[in-house]
Design an enzyme around this catalytic site. Structure first.
Site, PDB file in Angstrom:
ATOM      1  N   LYS A  74      21.732  -5.816 -51.938  1.00  0.00           N
ATOM      2  CA  LYS A  74      22.117  -7.165 -52.391  1.00  0.00           C
ATOM      3  C   LYS A  74      20.874  -8.001 -52.666  1.00  0.00           C
ATOM      4  CE  LYS A  74      25.700  -6.669 -48.872  1.00  0.00           C
ATOM      5  NZ  LYS A  74      25.087  -6.087 -47.664  1.00  0.00           N
ATOM      6  N   HIS A 107      24.213 -11.692 -53.116  1.00  0.00           N
ATOM      7  CA  HIS A 107      24.580 -11.804 -51.690  1.00  0.00           C
ATOM      8  C   HIS A 107      25.444 -13.032 -51.389  1.00  0.00           C
ATOM      9  CE1 HIS A 107      22.984 -10.186 -47.606  1.00  0.00           C
ATOM     10  NE2 HIS A 107      24.176 -10.696 -47.459  1.00  0.00           N
TER      11      HIS A 107
HETATM   12  P1  NDP Z   1      30.838  -5.472 -37.264  1.00  0.00           P
HETATM   13  O1  NDP Z   1      31.997  -6.354 -37.438  1.00  0.00           O
HETATM   14  O2  NDP Z   1      30.850  -4.124 -37.902  1.00  0.00           O
HETATM   15  O3  NDP Z   1      30.496  -5.308 -35.707  1.00  0.00           O
HETATM   16  C1  NDP Z   1      29.276  -4.721 -35.279  1.00  0.00           C
HETATM   17  C2  NDP Z   1      29.061  -4.999 -33.801  1.00  0.00           C
HETATM   18  O4  NDP Z   1      30.095  -4.354 -33.047  1.00  0.00           O
HETATM   19  C3  NDP Z   1      27.761  -4.465 -33.279  1.00  0.00           C
HETATM   20  O5  NDP Z   1      27.349  -5.313 -32.240  1.00  0.00           O
HETATM   21  C4  NDP Z   1      28.126  -3.089 -32.736  1.00  0.00           C
HETATM   22  O6  NDP Z   1      27.249  -2.754 -31.692  1.00  0.00           O
HETATM   23  C5  NDP Z   1      29.523  -3.326 -32.243  1.00  0.00           C
HETATM   24  N1  NDP Z   1      30.399  -2.160 -32.412  1.00  0.00           N
HETATM   25  C6  NDP Z   1      30.511  -1.406 -33.536  1.00  0.00           C
HETATM   26  N2  NDP Z   1      31.440  -0.460 -33.371  1.00  0.00           N
HETATM   27  C7  NDP Z   1      31.927  -0.592 -32.123  1.00  0.00           C
HETATM   28  C8  NDP Z   1      32.902   0.109 -31.380  1.00  0.00           C
HETATM   29  N3  NDP Z   1      33.555   1.137 -31.895  1.00  0.00           N
HETATM   30  N4  NDP Z   1      33.160  -0.312 -30.109  1.00  0.00           N
HETATM   31  C9  NDP Z   1      32.496  -1.371 -29.567  1.00  0.00           C
HETATM   32  N5  NDP Z   1      31.560  -2.063 -30.234  1.00  0.00           N
HETATM   33  C10 NDP Z   1      31.269  -1.690 -31.508  1.00  0.00           C
HETATM   34  O7  NDP Z   1      29.541  -6.265 -37.663  1.00  0.00           O
HETATM   35  P2  NDP Z   1      28.697  -6.884 -38.797  1.00  0.00           P
HETATM   36  O8  NDP Z   1      28.831  -8.341 -38.641  1.00  0.00           O
HETATM   37  O9  NDP Z   1      27.379  -6.246 -38.752  1.00  0.00           O
HETATM   38  O10 NDP Z   1      29.396  -6.496 -40.182  1.00  0.00           O
HETATM   39  C11 NDP Z   1      29.377  -5.190 -40.689  1.00  0.00           C
HETATM   40  C12 NDP Z   1      28.525  -5.059 -41.939  1.00  0.00           C
HETATM   41  O11 NDP Z   1      29.007  -5.910 -42.975  1.00  0.00           O
HETATM   42  C13 NDP Z   1      27.076  -5.527 -41.767  1.00  0.00           C
HETATM   43  O12 NDP Z   1      26.309  -4.634 -40.986  1.00  0.00           O
HETATM   44  C14 NDP Z   1      26.648  -5.660 -43.196  1.00  0.00           C
HETATM   45  O13 NDP Z   1      26.391  -4.408 -43.754  1.00  0.00           O
HETATM   46  C15 NDP Z   1      27.895  -6.308 -43.789  1.00  0.00           C
HETATM   47  N6  NDP Z   1      27.787  -7.797 -43.770  1.00  0.00           N
HETATM   48  C16 NDP Z   1      27.676  -8.445 -44.982  1.00  0.00           C
HETATM   49  C17 NDP Z   1      27.588  -9.814 -45.042  1.00  0.00           C
HETATM   50  C18 NDP Z   1      27.484 -10.469 -46.372  1.00  0.00           C
HETATM   51  O14 NDP Z   1      27.216 -11.689 -46.428  1.00  0.00           O
HETATM   52  N7  NDP Z   1      27.684  -9.768 -47.456  1.00  0.00           N
HETATM   53  C19 NDP Z   1      27.608 -10.652 -43.838  1.00  0.00           C
HETATM   54  C20 NDP Z   1      27.766  -9.898 -42.618  1.00  0.00           C
HETATM   55  C21 NDP Z   1      27.871  -8.528 -42.603  1.00  0.00           C
HETATM   56  P3  NDP Z   1      26.132  -1.575 -31.750  1.00  0.00           P
HETATM   57  O15 NDP Z   1      25.496  -1.581 -33.091  1.00  0.00           O
HETATM   58  O16 NDP Z   1      25.190  -1.981 -30.658  1.00  0.00           O
HETATM   59  O17 NDP Z   1      26.860  -0.293 -31.442  1.00  0.00           O
END
Ligand code: NDP
Length: 278
Positions: A74, A107
Protein backbone atom coordinates in the site's frame (compact mmCIF):
# COMPACT_ATOMS: atom_id res chain seq x y z
CA UNK A 1 -6.45 -22.44 -0.38
CA UNK A 2 -9.76 -21.34 -1.86
CA UNK A 3 -9.80 -18.18 -3.95
CA UNK A 4 -12.11 -15.27 -4.68
CA UNK A 5 -12.21 -13.44 -8.00
CA UNK A 6 -11.39 -9.80 -8.72
CA UNK A 7 -13.30 -7.85 -11.37
CA UNK A 8 -10.38 -8.21 -13.82
CA UNK A 9 -10.59 -12.01 -13.52
CA UNK A 10 -7.59 -12.50 -11.23
CA UNK A 11 -7.90 -15.09 -8.46
CA UNK A 12 -7.04 -13.93 -4.93
CA UNK A 13 -6.49 -16.44 -2.10
CA UNK A 14 -9.43 -16.19 0.33
CA UNK A 15 -7.42 -15.60 3.52
CA UNK A 16 -4.45 -13.25 3.62
CA UNK A 17 -1.62 -13.10 6.16
CA UNK A 18 -1.55 -9.69 7.91
CA UNK A 19 1.76 -8.04 8.79
CA UNK A 20 0.90 -4.80 10.64
CA UNK A 21 2.85 -4.58 13.93
CA UNK A 22 5.07 -7.48 12.94
CA UNK A 23 8.61 -6.31 13.71
CA UNK A 24 11.25 -5.70 11.05
CA UNK A 25 13.24 -8.68 12.27
CA UNK A 26 13.67 -12.44 12.10
CA UNK A 27 10.28 -12.80 13.85
CA UNK A 28 8.53 -11.61 10.70
CA UNK A 29 10.80 -13.61 8.36
CA UNK A 30 9.85 -16.71 10.36
CA UNK A 31 6.19 -15.69 10.49
CA UNK A 32 5.94 -15.36 6.71
CA UNK A 33 7.69 -18.69 6.17
CA UNK A 34 5.39 -20.37 8.74
CA UNK A 35 2.33 -18.88 7.06
CA UNK A 36 3.35 -20.18 3.63
CA UNK A 37 4.12 -23.61 5.02
CA UNK A 38 0.63 -23.70 6.64
CA UNK A 39 -0.93 -22.97 3.24
CA UNK A 40 -1.29 -19.18 3.11
CA UNK A 41 -0.52 -17.87 -0.37
CA UNK A 42 -1.56 -14.25 0.18
CA UNK A 43 0.45 -11.72 2.19
CA UNK A 44 -0.79 -8.26 3.12
CA UNK A 45 2.09 -5.79 3.49
CA UNK A 46 2.40 -1.99 3.54
CA UNK A 47 5.28 0.49 3.39
CA UNK A 48 4.19 2.17 6.63
CA UNK A 49 4.50 -1.10 8.58
CA UNK A 50 8.28 -0.59 8.29
CA UNK A 51 8.91 -4.31 7.84
CA UNK A 52 8.81 -4.92 4.09
CA UNK A 53 12.48 -5.99 4.05
CA UNK A 54 11.69 -8.76 6.56
CA UNK A 55 8.48 -9.71 4.74
CA UNK A 56 10.54 -9.91 1.53
CA UNK A 57 13.14 -12.16 3.18
CA UNK A 58 10.34 -14.47 4.30
CA UNK A 59 8.95 -14.56 0.75
CA UNK A 60 12.40 -15.28 -0.71
CA UNK A 61 12.99 -18.12 1.75
CA UNK A 62 9.52 -19.69 1.72
CA UNK A 63 10.26 -22.17 -1.04
CA UNK A 64 7.14 -21.40 -3.10
CA UNK A 65 7.46 -19.97 -6.64
CA UNK A 66 6.68 -16.25 -6.83
CA UNK A 67 3.82 -16.78 -9.27
CA UNK A 68 2.02 -18.98 -6.71
CA UNK A 69 1.97 -16.16 -4.15
CA UNK A 70 -0.29 -13.12 -3.99
CA UNK A 71 1.51 -10.09 -2.52
CA UNK A 72 -0.21 -6.82 -1.62
CA UNK A 73 1.31 -3.52 -0.55
CA UNK A 74 0.00 0.00 0.00
CA UNK A 75 1.11 3.53 -0.74
CA UNK A 76 1.29 5.53 2.47
CA UNK A 77 -0.35 8.92 3.08
CA UNK A 78 2.93 10.87 2.93
CA UNK A 79 3.45 9.57 -0.62
CA UNK A 80 0.16 10.66 -2.17
CA UNK A 81 0.34 12.30 -5.61
CA UNK A 82 1.59 11.11 -9.00
CA UNK A 83 5.40 11.31 -8.72
CA UNK A 84 5.50 10.32 -5.06
CA UNK A 85 3.37 7.24 -5.69
CA UNK A 86 5.65 6.05 -8.50
CA UNK A 87 8.68 6.50 -6.22
CA UNK A 88 6.96 4.80 -3.25
CA UNK A 89 6.08 1.84 -5.46
CA UNK A 90 9.73 1.38 -6.54
CA UNK A 91 10.89 1.56 -2.89
CA UNK A 92 8.33 -1.07 -1.83
CA UNK A 93 9.31 -3.38 -4.70
CA UNK A 94 12.95 -3.05 -3.78
CA UNK A 95 12.31 -3.58 -0.04
CA UNK A 96 10.22 -6.67 -0.75
CA UNK A 97 12.82 -7.89 -3.28
CA UNK A 98 10.15 -8.35 -5.97
CA UNK A 99 9.74 -7.25 -9.56
CA UNK A 100 5.95 -6.95 -9.54
CA UNK A 101 3.08 -6.77 -7.04
CA UNK A 102 -0.21 -8.61 -7.23
CA UNK A 103 -2.15 -5.80 -5.59
CA UNK A 104 -1.30 -2.20 -4.71
CA UNK A 105 -3.66 -0.08 -2.61
CA UNK A 106 -4.02 3.58 -1.64
CA UNK A 107 -3.73 3.10 2.14
CA UNK A 108 -6.08 5.92 3.23
CA UNK A 109 -8.02 8.48 1.16
CA UNK A 110 -7.07 12.13 1.20
CA UNK A 111 -10.23 13.60 2.76
CA UNK A 112 -11.94 16.97 3.05
CA UNK A 113 -11.18 17.55 6.75
CA UNK A 114 -7.48 17.89 5.86
CA UNK A 115 -7.28 18.83 2.18
CA UNK A 116 -9.23 21.34 0.15
CA UNK A 117 -8.36 19.51 -3.10
CA UNK A 118 -8.68 16.02 -1.63
CA UNK A 119 -10.37 14.54 -4.70
CA UNK A 120 -7.61 15.80 -7.00
CA UNK A 121 -4.97 14.30 -4.71
CA UNK A 122 -6.67 10.90 -4.78
CA UNK A 123 -7.02 11.08 -8.56
CA UNK A 124 -3.34 11.88 -9.12
CA UNK A 125 -2.32 8.98 -6.85
CA UNK A 126 -4.76 6.79 -8.77
CA UNK A 127 -3.33 7.91 -12.13
CA UNK A 128 0.11 6.66 -11.09
CA UNK A 129 -1.35 3.35 -9.92
CA UNK A 130 -3.27 2.99 -13.19
CA UNK A 131 -0.08 3.50 -15.22
CA UNK A 132 1.80 0.91 -13.17
CA UNK A 133 -1.12 -1.48 -13.68
CA UNK A 134 -1.18 -0.90 -17.43
CA UNK A 135 2.60 -1.39 -17.58
CA UNK A 136 2.14 -4.85 -15.99
CA UNK A 137 3.98 -3.99 -12.77
CA UNK A 138 0.87 -4.60 -10.65
CA UNK A 139 -1.79 -7.24 -11.41
CA UNK A 140 -4.63 -5.42 -9.63
CA UNK A 141 -5.11 -2.01 -8.03
CA UNK A 142 -7.41 -0.79 -5.31
CA UNK A 143 -7.93 1.32 -2.24
CA UNK A 144 -8.23 1.00 1.51
CA UNK A 145 -10.42 2.85 4.00
CA UNK A 146 -12.37 4.52 1.19
CA UNK A 147 -16.05 5.29 1.83
CA UNK A 148 -18.46 5.65 -1.11
CA UNK A 149 -17.92 9.42 -1.37
CA UNK A 150 -14.14 8.88 -1.62
CA UNK A 151 -14.61 6.15 -4.24
CA UNK A 152 -17.00 8.08 -6.49
CA UNK A 153 -14.34 10.02 -8.47
CA UNK A 154 -12.18 6.92 -8.98
CA UNK A 155 -15.15 5.02 -10.42
CA UNK A 156 -15.21 7.43 -13.37
CA UNK A 157 -11.59 6.77 -14.39
CA UNK A 158 -10.13 4.43 -16.98
CA UNK A 159 -9.48 1.57 -14.49
CA UNK A 160 -11.78 1.21 -11.47
CA UNK A 161 -10.61 -0.05 -8.07
CA UNK A 162 -10.78 -3.83 -7.77
CA UNK A 163 -10.42 -3.98 -3.97
CA UNK A 164 -11.37 -1.89 -0.94
CA UNK A 165 -9.61 -3.01 2.26
CA UNK A 166 -11.64 -1.77 5.24
CA UNK A 167 -12.05 -2.42 8.95
CA UNK A 168 -14.54 -5.28 9.21
CA UNK A 169 -15.24 -7.54 12.19
CA UNK A 170 -18.14 -8.41 14.51
CA UNK A 171 -19.70 -5.17 15.68
CA UNK A 172 -18.34 -3.18 12.75
CA UNK A 173 -19.92 -4.08 9.43
CA UNK A 174 -19.66 -0.78 7.49
CA UNK A 175 -22.83 -1.69 5.62
CA UNK A 176 -22.99 1.38 3.35
CA UNK A 177 -19.44 0.92 2.13
CA UNK A 178 -19.84 -2.84 1.69
CA UNK A 179 -23.08 -2.36 -0.30
CA UNK A 180 -21.43 0.25 -2.54
CA UNK A 181 -18.48 -2.08 -3.19
CA UNK A 182 -20.79 -5.01 -4.03
CA UNK A 183 -22.79 -2.88 -6.45
CA UNK A 184 -19.60 -1.74 -8.17
CA UNK A 185 -17.76 -5.07 -8.40
CA UNK A 186 -15.16 -4.14 -5.76
CA UNK A 187 -13.96 -6.97 -3.50
CA UNK A 188 -14.03 -6.07 0.20
CA UNK A 189 -11.04 -7.13 2.29
CA UNK A 190 -11.44 -7.22 6.08
CA UNK A 191 -8.68 -5.60 8.11
CA UNK A 192 -8.44 -6.40 11.83
CA UNK A 193 -10.78 -9.41 11.48
CA UNK A 194 -10.00 -10.17 15.14
CA UNK A 195 -10.24 -6.50 16.16
CA UNK A 196 -6.45 -6.64 16.71
CA UNK A 197 -7.24 -9.41 19.22
CA UNK A 198 -9.94 -7.45 21.07
CA UNK A 199 -12.74 -9.72 19.77
CA UNK A 200 -11.32 -12.84 21.27
CA UNK A 201 -12.30 -12.43 24.93
CA UNK A 202 -15.96 -11.77 24.07
CA UNK A 203 -18.08 -14.39 25.93
CA UNK A 204 -20.80 -14.52 23.25
CA UNK A 205 -18.27 -15.23 20.50
CA UNK A 206 -16.54 -17.77 22.70
CA UNK A 207 -19.86 -19.54 23.32
CA UNK A 208 -20.66 -19.70 19.58
CA UNK A 209 -17.12 -20.95 18.90
CA UNK A 210 -17.50 -23.74 21.48
CA UNK A 211 -20.61 -24.94 19.68
CA UNK A 212 -18.55 -25.53 16.50
CA UNK A 213 -15.49 -26.89 18.32
CA UNK A 214 -13.57 -23.86 17.04
CA UNK A 215 -11.87 -20.81 18.58
CA UNK A 216 -13.32 -17.30 18.70
CA UNK A 217 -10.60 -16.29 16.20
CA UNK A 218 -11.72 -18.97 13.75
CA UNK A 219 -15.35 -17.86 14.11
CA UNK A 220 -14.40 -14.23 13.35
CA UNK A 221 -12.44 -15.29 10.26
CA UNK A 222 -15.17 -17.66 9.06
CA UNK A 223 -17.80 -14.94 9.67
CA UNK A 224 -15.85 -12.61 7.33
CA UNK A 225 -15.68 -15.32 4.65
CA UNK A 226 -19.42 -16.00 4.86
CA UNK A 227 -19.92 -12.25 4.33
CA UNK A 228 -17.66 -12.53 1.26
CA UNK A 229 -15.17 -10.18 2.91
CA UNK A 230 -11.61 -11.46 2.55
CA UNK A 231 -10.04 -11.72 6.04
CA UNK A 232 -6.41 -10.74 6.75
CA UNK A 233 -5.62 -12.19 10.21
CA UNK A 234 -2.22 -11.29 11.62
CA UNK A 235 -0.14 -13.44 13.94
CA UNK A 236 3.53 -14.09 14.51
CA UNK A 237 2.72 -17.15 16.66
CA UNK A 238 3.02 -20.41 14.66
CA UNK A 239 0.08 -22.19 16.38
CA UNK A 240 -2.21 -19.19 15.77
CA UNK A 241 -1.02 -18.82 12.16
CA UNK A 242 -2.15 -22.42 11.62
CA UNK A 243 -5.38 -21.95 13.59
CA UNK A 244 -6.37 -18.88 11.58
CA UNK A 245 -6.32 -20.76 8.29
CA UNK A 246 -8.22 -23.82 9.57
CA UNK A 247 -11.56 -22.22 8.75
CA UNK A 248 -12.72 -24.16 5.70
CA UNK A 249 -14.16 -27.22 7.47
CA UNK A 250 -17.19 -25.67 9.17
CA UNK A 251 -20.04 -23.32 8.38
CA UNK A 252 -21.65 -20.81 10.76
CA UNK A 253 -25.43 -21.23 10.74
CA UNK A 254 -27.70 -18.45 9.49
CA UNK A 255 -28.96 -17.89 13.05
CA UNK A 256 -25.45 -17.59 14.48
CA UNK A 257 -24.40 -15.29 11.61
CA UNK A 258 -27.34 -13.05 12.51
CA UNK A 259 -26.43 -13.03 16.23
CA UNK A 260 -22.86 -12.04 15.39
CA UNK A 261 -24.10 -9.38 12.94
CA UNK A 262 -26.16 -7.82 15.71
CA UNK A 263 -23.32 -7.54 18.23
CA UNK A 264 -22.39 -4.12 19.55
CA UNK A 265 -19.16 -2.51 18.43
CA UNK A 266 -17.02 -3.75 21.32
CA UNK A 267 -13.59 -3.84 19.72
CA UNK A 268 -13.36 -1.36 16.88
CA UNK A 269 -10.31 0.80 16.20
CA UNK A 270 -12.38 4.00 16.30
CA UNK A 271 -10.56 5.21 13.18
CA UNK A 272 -12.74 7.20 10.76
CA UNK A 273 -11.15 8.10 7.37
CA UNK A 274 -12.95 11.46 7.50
CA UNK A 275 -11.44 12.28 10.90
CA UNK A 276 -7.99 10.67 11.16
CA UNK A 277 -5.07 13.04 11.60
CA UNK A 278 -2.50 11.03 9.68
P1 NDP B 1 -6.00 -8.97 13.84
O1 NDP B 1 -7.39 -8.52 13.95
O2 NDP B 1 -5.65 -9.98 12.80
O3 NDP B 1 -5.45 -9.46 15.26
C1 NDP B 1 -4.07 -9.70 15.47
C2 NDP B 1 -3.79 -9.82 16.96
O4 NDP B 1 -4.47 -10.97 17.48
C3 NDP B 1 -2.34 -10.01 17.29
O5 NDP B 1 -2.11 -9.42 18.54
C4 NDP B 1 -2.18 -11.52 17.37
O6 NDP B 1 -1.14 -11.83 18.25
C5 NDP B 1 -3.52 -11.93 17.91
N1 NDP B 1 -3.99 -13.22 17.38
C6 NDP B 1 -3.98 -13.59 16.08
N2 NDP B 1 -4.53 -14.80 15.94
C7 NDP B 1 -4.89 -15.22 17.17
C8 NDP B 1 -5.50 -16.40 17.65
N3 NDP B 1 -5.84 -17.38 16.84
N4 NDP B 1 -5.74 -16.49 18.99
C9 NDP B 1 -5.40 -15.48 19.84
N5 NDP B 1 -4.81 -14.34 19.42
C10 NDP B 1 -4.56 -14.20 18.10
O7 NDP B 1 -5.07 -7.70 13.70
P2 NDP B 1 -4.60 -6.52 12.82
O8 NDP B 1 -5.18 -5.31 13.43
O9 NDP B 1 -3.15 -6.66 12.66
O10 NDP B 1 -5.29 -6.69 11.39
C11 NDP B 1 -4.91 -7.70 10.49
C12 NDP B 1 -4.20 -7.16 9.26
O11 NDP B 1 -5.04 -6.26 8.55
C13 NDP B 1 -2.97 -6.30 9.57
O12 NDP B 1 -1.88 -7.07 10.03
C14 NDP B 1 -2.77 -5.61 8.26
O13 NDP B 1 -2.19 -6.48 7.33
C15 NDP B 1 -4.21 -5.28 7.90
N6 NDP B 1 -4.59 -3.92 8.39
C16 NDP B 1 -4.82 -2.94 7.45
C17 NDP B 1 -5.19 -1.67 7.83
C18 NDP B 1 -5.45 -0.66 6.77
O14 NDP B 1 -5.59 0.54 7.11
N7 NDP B 1 -5.53 -1.03 5.52
C19 NDP B 1 -5.34 -1.29 9.23
C20 NDP B 1 -5.11 -2.38 10.15
C21 NDP B 1 -4.77 -3.64 9.73
P3 NDP B 1 0.29 -12.49 17.81
O15 NDP B 1 0.74 -11.87 16.54
O16 NDP B 1 1.16 -12.13 18.97
O17 NDP B 1 0.05 -13.97 17.70
Amino acid sequence: MQTMKLSNGIAIPSVGYGTWQSPDSEITVTGVKAAVSCGYRHIDAAAIYGNEVSVGKGIAACGIPREDLFITSKVWNADRGYDQTLAAFEKTLSDLGLDYLDLYLIHWPAASHRFKRWEEINLSTWQAMTELYKAGKIRAIGVSNFKPHHLAALMKTEVQPQVNQIEFHPGFLQEDTVRYCRENGILVEAWSPLGTGRMLSNPELQEIARHYGKSAAQVCIRWCLQHEALPLPKSVTPSRIQENIDVFDFEISTADMKSIDLMDNFGGSGLDPDKVLF
